[in-house]
Write a protein that holds these residues in place. Structure first.
Motif, PDB file in Angstrom:
ATOM      1  N   VAL A   1       4.136   5.673  -5.388  1.00  0.00           N
ATOM      2  CA  VAL A   1       4.634   4.790  -4.146  1.00  0.00           C
ATOM      3  C   VAL A   1       4.005   3.500  -4.415  1.00  0.00           C
ATOM      4  O   VAL A   1       3.158   3.038  -4.507  1.00  0.00           O
ATOM      5  N   PRO A   2       5.089   2.414  -4.323  1.00  0.00           N
ATOM      6  CA  PRO A   2       4.609   1.139  -4.482  1.00  0.00           C
ATOM      7  C   PRO A   2       3.942   0.471  -3.359  1.00  0.00           C
ATOM      8  O   PRO A   2       4.156   0.998  -2.469  1.00  0.00           O
ATOM      9  N   SER A   3       2.983  -0.622  -3.619  1.00  0.00           N
ATOM     10  CA  SER A   3       2.183  -0.933  -2.571  1.00  0.00           C
ATOM     11  C   SER A   3       3.045  -1.706  -1.595  1.00  0.00           C
ATOM     12  O   SER A   3       2.601  -2.035  -0.310  1.00  0.00           O
ATOM     13  N   ALA A   4       4.119  -2.224  -2.056  1.00  0.00           N
ATOM     14  CA  ALA A   4       4.881  -3.310  -1.186  1.00  0.00           C
ATOM     15  C   ALA A   4       6.420  -3.295  -1.694  1.00  0.00           C
ATOM     16  O   ALA A   4       6.413  -2.917  -2.996  1.00  0.00           O
ATOM     17  N   PRO A   5       7.376  -3.288  -1.059  1.00  0.00           N
ATOM     18  CA  PRO A   5       8.791  -3.120  -1.659  1.00  0.00           C
ATOM     19  C   PRO A   5       9.037  -3.943  -2.949  1.00  0.00           C
ATOM     20  O   PRO A   5       9.793  -3.460  -3.589  1.00  0.00           O
ATOM     21  N   ASP A   6       8.508  -5.447  -3.076  1.00  0.00           N
ATOM     22  CA  ASP A   6       8.709  -6.251  -4.145  1.00  0.00           C
ATOM     23  C   ASP A   6       7.246  -6.214  -4.882  1.00  0.00           C
ATOM     24  O   ASP A   6       7.411  -6.927  -5.992  1.00  0.00           O
ATOM     25  N   ALA A   7       6.592  -4.916  -5.169  1.00  0.00           N
ATOM     26  CA  ALA A   7       5.273  -5.099  -6.091  1.00  0.00           C
ATOM     27  C   ALA A   7       5.740  -4.922  -7.516  1.00  0.00           C
ATOM     28  O   ALA A   7       6.956  -4.284  -7.506  1.00  0.00           O
ATOM     29  N   ALA A   8       4.971  -5.053  -8.266  1.00  0.00           N
ATOM     30  CA  ALA A   8       5.396  -4.683  -9.659  1.00  0.00           C
ATOM     31  C   ALA A   8       5.394  -3.283  -9.946  1.00  0.00           C
ATOM     32  O   ALA A   8       4.622  -2.359  -9.079  1.00  0.00           O
ATOM     33  N   GLU A   9       5.906  -2.679 -10.942  1.00  0.00           N
ATOM     34  CA  GLU A   9       6.301  -1.438 -11.222  1.00  0.00           C
ATOM     35  C   GLU A   9       4.947  -0.766 -11.215  1.00  0.00           C
ATOM     36  O   GLU A   9       4.798   0.511 -10.842  1.00  0.00           O
ATOM     37  N   ASP A  10       3.755  -1.124 -11.840  1.00  0.00           N
ATOM     38  CA  ASP A  10       2.401  -0.488 -11.758  1.00  0.00           C
ATOM     39  C   ASP A  10       1.472  -0.411 -10.557  1.00  0.00           C
ATOM     40  O   ASP A  10       0.537  -0.325 -10.540  1.00  0.00           O
ATOM     41  N   ASP A  11       2.249  -1.639  -9.544  1.00  0.00           N
ATOM     42  CA  ASP A  11       1.176  -2.022  -8.482  1.00  0.00           C
ATOM     43  C   ASP A  11       1.602  -0.941  -7.278  1.00  0.00           C
ATOM     44  O   ASP A  11       2.547  -1.085  -6.542  1.00  0.00           O
ATOM     45  N   GLY A  12       0.674   0.293  -6.954  1.00  0.00           N
ATOM     46  CA  GLY A  12       1.001   1.150  -6.115  1.00  0.00           C
ATOM     47  C   GLY A  12      -0.048   2.242  -6.218  1.00  0.00           C
ATOM     48  O   GLY A  12      -1.086   2.043  -6.987  1.00  0.00           O
ATOM     49  N   TYR A  13       0.542   3.294  -5.780  1.00  0.00           N
ATOM     50  CA  TYR A  13      -0.288   4.516  -5.755  1.00  0.00           C
ATOM     51  C   TYR A  13       0.324   5.744  -6.166  1.00  0.00           C
ATOM     52  O   TYR A  13       1.476   5.799  -5.985  1.00  0.00           O
ATOM     53  N   VAL A  14      -0.530   6.650  -6.625  1.00  0.00           N
ATOM     54  CA  VAL A  14      -0.014   7.854  -7.157  1.00  0.00           C
ATOM     55  C   VAL A  14      -0.614   9.192  -6.196  1.00  0.00           C
ATOM     56  O   VAL A  14      -1.549   9.162  -6.076  1.00  0.00           O
ATOM     57  N   LEU A  15       0.483   9.954  -5.634  1.00  0.00           N
ATOM     58  CA  LEU A  15       0.087  10.761  -4.511  1.00  0.00           C
ATOM     59  C   LEU A  15       0.376  12.371  -5.083  1.00  0.00           C
ATOM     60  O   LEU A  15       1.448  12.336  -5.809  1.00  0.00           O
ATOM     61  N   ALA A  16      -0.460  13.256  -4.761  1.00  0.00           N
ATOM     62  CA  ALA A  16      -0.287  14.602  -5.248  1.00  0.00           C
ATOM     63  C   ALA A  16      -0.857  15.577  -4.543  1.00  0.00           C
ATOM     64  O   ALA A  16      -2.242  14.948  -4.003  1.00  0.00           O
ATOM     65  N   PHE A  17      -0.578  16.747  -4.374  1.00  0.00           N
ATOM     66  CA  PHE A  17      -1.469  17.763  -3.750  1.00  0.00           C
ATOM     67  C   PHE A  17      -2.353  18.443  -4.753  1.00  0.00           C
ATOM     68  O   PHE A  17      -1.845  18.587  -5.966  1.00  0.00           O
ATOM     69  N   VAL A  18      -3.709  18.533  -4.345  1.00  0.00           N
ATOM     70  CA  VAL A  18      -4.718  19.186  -5.422  1.00  0.00           C
ATOM     71  C   VAL A  18      -5.318  20.089  -4.686  1.00  0.00           C
ATOM     72  O   VAL A  18      -5.954  19.826  -3.489  1.00  0.00           O
ATOM     73  N   HIS A  19      -5.325  21.342  -5.260  1.00  0.00           N
ATOM     74  CA  HIS A  19      -6.294  22.426  -4.636  1.00  0.00           C
ATOM     75  C   HIS A  19      -7.793  22.383  -4.810  1.00  0.00           C
ATOM     76  O   HIS A  19      -8.109  22.070  -5.862  1.00  0.00           O
ATOM     77  N   ASP A  20      -8.405  22.410  -3.847  1.00  0.00           N
ATOM     78  CA  ASP A  20      -9.926  22.246  -3.935  1.00  0.00           C
ATOM     79  C   ASP A  20     -10.468  23.620  -3.885  1.00  0.00           C
ATOM     80  O   ASP A  20     -10.453  24.045  -2.794  1.00  0.00           O
TER      81      ASP A  20
END
Length: 481
Positions: free
Chosen positions: A420-439
């Protein structure tokens, strides 16, 4: 409730079963019924979720993920692919995790099992199915999707079922599991297949949510086309040797698709524009591909990055003869050739890029590890069947030829990750990676947020869900409109 019913046997003139064929890498049905794959038994709604760390204020939207979840295990699970879909969602806004919900997709059978009235709607070829493979947002709709004939199901923002969707009566047949959004045009592309067709169908859904055009592409043998790729000039078709099998159908197989050594593996380039849109085919070595990472035009050539199983692939046993690797095909139409390049030999699946670069050159990609990771070398051992989903995600910098791993605790499990980008015009690598992780310590799942530019570092935030999310298939980030 068991999976959608499949008749025990078929004759060549009998109709095919109502159950679709949502093709994904998976484990045997016994393992599916236990551990991190085991279905949950109830729907949950929870508000004001606890968070460790700090959620970025710009993450306003819903993280959604689909997967099979049988309503009961009184009968043996026939196959992971056949469980009715359950969509899980987390609502983020203003630095808070407002809610978590999980909801079964209400097909006629699921609604009846829950004692509810089916919402009704169109059905393609008698194939009503609680779509279990992907969930995407487009043109004001949230759609749970599946392949091989059934229609997608529309959901509300709170994940309640609206009903089957044929895009306002404009879809001429079935739909597909995977879609590609061209953000320049606002068009949503898909490639649909169905056992009763002698073709596959490229479908374009416009920004208005209606079918803007379809193109039928003749193909022999009824190949399974789970995924495809898109460039600015072409739709890239994967015509590979897993095809419809009448002997398997007659024998009562719930997945009547099998390796067909007589079917030539090939890539097809279907022009996106032009009065005459004829596919040009290019032969490749036998292999199987569930998922593409991305594709793009490189001058007159076409680059296609895929997770590729080398050699033959047994869909019933979910094993390939050769390794699973991240590979690149470069198609040269002028020379009539396809060159194969190994990008990474680590077993991995569910590849994703920043959705803003779909159909255009990409530098970064993300994937889920299949097997085990040595954190000091980022190397892996084991096979898909032996290791299944592991406790790590990979980030590729394809320009630098570098790979990073984010390793979760050993007994944790993680599936597909979404950027998910940090902003609509952010660079390709500027953002966050989201995932479900079992604890495993909590016996529940966290929504983990990683900073893409500090991928191996500590998570930015963990949203602690009150329930376990079984390992499933695909998801999306639905940003606030």
């Amino acid at each position: 409730m068991p999976a959608e019913p499949v008749p025990a046997a078929h004759t060549p003139t009998a109709p095919m079963p109502a159950a679709p064929i949502p093709a994904e890498p998976l484990l045997d049905s016994g393992r599916f019924a236990r551990g991190p794959f085991a279905p949950v038994t109830e729907e949950v709604t929870a508000f004001d979720l606890p968070v460790t760390g700090r959620l970025p204020a710009g993450l306003d939207g819903r993280y959604l993920r689909n997967g099979p979840n049988p309503l009961g295990l009184d009968e043996p699970v026939q196959h992971w692919f056949l469980g009715p879909g359950m969509v899980h969602g987390v609502r983020l806004r203003d630095g808070r995790a407002e809610w978590y919900r999980n909801r079964w997709v209400r097909s006629r059978q699921v609604a009846g099992a829950l004692g509810e009235q089916w919402p009704g709607g169109p059905v393609h070829a008698g194939m009503d199915f609680a779509a279990n493979t992907h969930v995407v947002a487009h043109a004001g709709r949230i759609l749970a999707t599946v392949e091989a004939g059934p229609l997608p199901y529309e959901l509300t923002d709170e994940l309640d079922t609206v009903g089957p969707c044929d895009f306002g009566g404009t879809l001429p047949g079935g739909y597909a599991a995977h879609t590609k959004l061209d953000r320049r045009t606002g068009d949503l592309h898909a490639v649909a297949y169905f056992w009763g067709w002698d073709h596959v169908q490229h479908v374009v859904i416009g920004p208005d949510g209606r079918v803007g055009g379809t193109t039928d592409v003749p193909v022999p043998d009824g190949p399974m086309m789970h995924d495809f790729a898109l460039t600015e000039r072409y739709v890239v078709l994967l015509d590979l040797p897993v095809t419809f099998s009448m002997p398997a159908a007659v024998s009562g197989s719930p997945l009547p698709y099998a390796w067909n050594a007589g079917h030539q593996a090939r890539l097809g380039l279907l022009p996106r524009e032009g009065a005459v849109r004829e596919v040009r085919w290019f032969e490749v070595d036998p292999c199987w591909v569930f998922h593409t990472l991305n594709a793009y035009d490189d001058g007159d050539r076409v680059v296609v990055d895929v997770c590729r199983y080398e050699g033959s692939y047994d869909l019933s046993a979910l094993t390939g003869r050769g390794p699973l690797t991240l590979d690149r095909w470069t198609v040269d139409p002028a020379a009539g050739t396809v060159a194969l390049q190994r990008l990474d030999d680590r077993p991995q699946e569910f590849p994703r890029v920043d959705e803003r670069v779909v159909s255009r050159p990409h530098r970064y990609g993300y994937g889920a590890v299949i097997g085990e990771v040595n954190p000091s070398t980022v190397r892996m051992s084991g096979t898909f069947q032996d290791g299944a989903f592991a406790s790590a995600l990979l980030k590729h910098d394809l320009a630098a030829g570098a790979v990073e791993a984010h390793r979760f605790p050993r007994d944790a499990t993680v599936g597909e990750a979404v950027f998910v980008p940090s902003a609509p015009d952010a660079a390709e690598d500027d953002g966050y990676v989201l995932a479900f992780v079992h604890d495993p310590d909590r016996g529940a799942t966290d929504l983990v947020v990683l900073a893409a530019q500090d991928f191996a570092g500590e998570p930015v935030a963990r949203v602690h869900l009150p329930a376990r999310v079984p390992l499933g298939f695909h998801g999306s980030w639905a940003a606030d409109r």
